[in-house]
Design an enzyme around this catalytic site. Sequence first.
Site, PDB file in Angstrom:
ATOM      1  N   CYS A  17      25.085   0.047 -21.796  1.00  0.00           N
ATOM      2  CA  CYS A  17      25.391   0.067 -23.234  1.00  0.00           C
ATOM      3  C   CYS A  17      25.752   1.477 -23.676  1.00  0.00           C
ATOM      4  O   CYS A  17      26.716   1.691 -24.421  1.00  0.00           O
ATOM      5  CB  CYS A  17      24.176  -0.421 -24.036  1.00  0.00           C
ATOM      6  SG  CYS A  17      23.662  -2.115 -23.687  1.00  0.00           S
ATOM      7  N   ASP A 401      -0.879  10.409  -7.726  1.00  0.00           N
ATOM      8  CA  ASP A 401      -2.037  10.875  -8.470  1.00  0.00           C
ATOM      9  C   ASP A 401      -3.285  10.601  -7.631  1.00  0.00           C
ATOM     10  O   ASP A 401      -3.283   9.721  -6.767  1.00  0.00           O
ATOM     11  CB  ASP A 401      -2.108  10.126  -9.809  1.00  0.00           C
ATOM     12  CG  ASP A 401      -3.232  10.619 -10.684  1.00  0.00           C
ATOM     13  OD1 ASP A 401      -3.418  11.849 -10.752  1.00  0.00           O
ATOM     14  OD2 ASP A 401      -3.923   9.795 -11.299  1.00  0.00           O
ATOM     15  N   THR A 403      -6.956  10.356  -8.964  1.00  0.00           N
ATOM     16  CA  THR A 403      -7.924   9.464  -9.593  1.00  0.00           C
ATOM     17  C   THR A 403      -7.283   8.156 -10.027  1.00  0.00           C
ATOM     18  O   THR A 403      -6.323   8.147 -10.789  1.00  0.00           O
ATOM     19  CB  THR A 403      -8.566  10.148 -10.808  1.00  0.00           C
ATOM     20  OG1 THR A 403      -9.136  11.379 -10.393  1.00  0.00           O
ATOM     21  CG2 THR A 403      -9.645   9.266 -11.422  1.00  0.00           C
ATOM     22  N   ASP A 599      -1.593   6.363 -12.670  1.00  0.00           N
ATOM     23  CA  ASP A 599      -2.191   5.287 -13.475  1.00  0.00           C
ATOM     24  C   ASP A 599      -2.586   5.731 -14.872  1.00  0.00           C
ATOM     25  O   ASP A 599      -3.110   4.929 -15.647  1.00  0.00           O
ATOM     26  CB  ASP A 599      -3.427   4.726 -12.763  1.00  0.00           C
ATOM     27  CG  ASP A 599      -4.614   5.688 -12.830  1.00  0.00           C
ATOM     28  OD1 ASP A 599      -4.377   6.910 -12.730  1.00  0.00           O
ATOM     29  OD2 ASP A 599      -5.749   5.228 -12.982  1.00  0.00           O
TER      30      ASP A 599
END
Length: 706
Positions: A17, A401, A403, A599
């Site tokens: 678009c 990551d 943790t 996360d």
Amino acid sequence: MTDRLRYRVEGMDCGSCARKIETALTRVPGVSDISISTTTETLRLRAVDTGTGEQVEKVVRDLGYGITPVEEGTRHYHDHGTSDGPWWRSAKGRLTILSGLGLAAAWLLAWILPGYEAWLYTAAMAIGLVPIARRAVSAAFAGAPFTIETLMTIAAVGAVIIGETEEAAIVVLLFLVGELLEGVAAGRARASIRSLSNLVPKTAFIERNGGLEEVAAASLAVGDVIAVRPGDRIPADGVILSGESGIDEAPVTGESTPKRKGEGETVFAGTINTDATLRVRVTAAAEDNTIARVVRLVEEAQEAKAPTERFIDRFSRYYTPAVLVVGALVAILPPLVAGEPWGEWIYKGLAVLLIGCPCALVISTPAAIAAGLAAGARRGLLIKGGAALETLGKVTAVALDKTGTLTEGRPQVTDVIALGEASEREVLEDAAALDATSSHPIAKAIVARAQADGIEVVPAVGVMALGGKGVKGRARRRGLFLGSPKAAAAIAPLPPETEVRIGALQEEGKTVSVLLVSDQPAGLIAVRDEPREDALAGLRALRAHGIAPIMLTGDNARTAAAIARTLGVEPRTDLLPQDKLKIVNELKSQGLVVAKVGDGINDAPALAVADVGIAMGGGTDVALETADGAVLHGRVLDIARMISLSKATMGNIRQNIGVALGLKGVFLVTTVLGITGLWPAILADTGATVLVTANAMRLLGAGRSV
């Protein structure tokens, strides 16, 4: 003199678009410096006068998009226009519903009025195709003649010409459904980015005239002094003037264990004060606090990312016009040059056009993509579209990551050590009694371990939290204390050998709590956020693909190094969101195709700027929405499985294109030679479509083995 204009563009949901609008606007006299963001639905440009701005609006509306002027300077991450909302209220939603009702009505009437099927299905098709064709025509006049709308129009009209009116109506409806789903996904992504601002409280308590006054958090200025009560979110970035408390920084760093912070230490907006009142001096205004910066980083990263151009758009630039030219030449040249019969060669030219109908070619890529996405979804591998699926197979570096990604994301008891005459079971029982009613992550880990060992947890009496030190209470007529080694040593000196054991546990990245019974050392309990069960196997699988994994974490170097040694991965530590973003950009500048896996909210900027972002299953809504895909079951091994699925899908697409073009090539030759006519020409496309679809469906089975 030029004016800087800004617009909200409704319905602009993808890179295709944006390219279409940009191509059209470059042809408008007086327009320059065009900047388009699909993430925020904004268009910025420079125009020589007001009349030019009016022309810009007309061009965009003619392309089928809504456009509204917006005052420059509006905080764009708080304002995402009117296109967000229930899908059925959008223009695309209404058109899709109307087209679906038209198809249902045509099917019912065709059953009641046999003989009128072609007219009925053509009318149903027209409901959806007319707006699509209008956009195709507008794009053609604006300099983009071979868009996906053009291909869709040709495919639908071609199907009507060969009598497949029912198929044409269904294909148009499916196209509209696809566009609608794309718009819904884009709207959810915009809403998730906007929701970040909700992490910062709306009000704050500011010190004024010797007391506290509640004011809007957005009105806080640098230098203001605020009070933050236990359990409240911190309303601004600042420095602690007095007080000491645990600060839950999960919204910013993603780390699960609160950090003890006191006078002179920095706190971030959106983090949570857990157990004591703090006086904080504000160091950043609302528009520059940590959460606001994260929002801007996400949006800027998504704007800068070059989306993978749809294959069919690229190929159609050459394929569709070539088919039209070849068909015309076959119909006209032989009669004009060699005096061949007009009827015979017009018939052959029409057959060439039917052979060239792009139906099989149009479906070759999306059929494989849809099957690949479905195969992944069956296994909990959520991949947001074909561009992400294609990029996954090209990944050469993965930044993960720590943790919640490589680790479980919550502390677990790793060691219970008895001192003196107490047993390990007694140590755990007393510690769990003190922590029975606490919501602190370490306390919950201790209680969970006690329950797992079959210990009945009976809450201690007179339990009292000692800010920054630990917790005390009474159980079985004895005084109990559980807290940090420093706080415990202040009550009862610890033997040298106990100090050595504590130091060794801390070197392993573990948090150690000391239990005192009647003011005497009775035991040690160590907790750590442990690696996921399949983390080591997952990293090995990535290396088997020739991919180098690295670990990114906001945790301290000692804790991170312990996990990194266990997993055999390179660690990068003490990172804030902008640090992770910088590292991903550095990897990309080295020519690597980078996947970022995380996360938390703190991962969102890096997830957005990476070539492909992957959220782990237990991640925040923002991480899931910002990422290009998600591992819903939280398995590290699934990252490698995503990459395998991508490679299988891209191989299937190459096969499909070969089948589609190969059959067309064969029938093109036989038609020109007079061996085959219109009916085989139709089979060249419909047969190829069947073969391509069947081949793509093989991926559904492949999803179980990749």
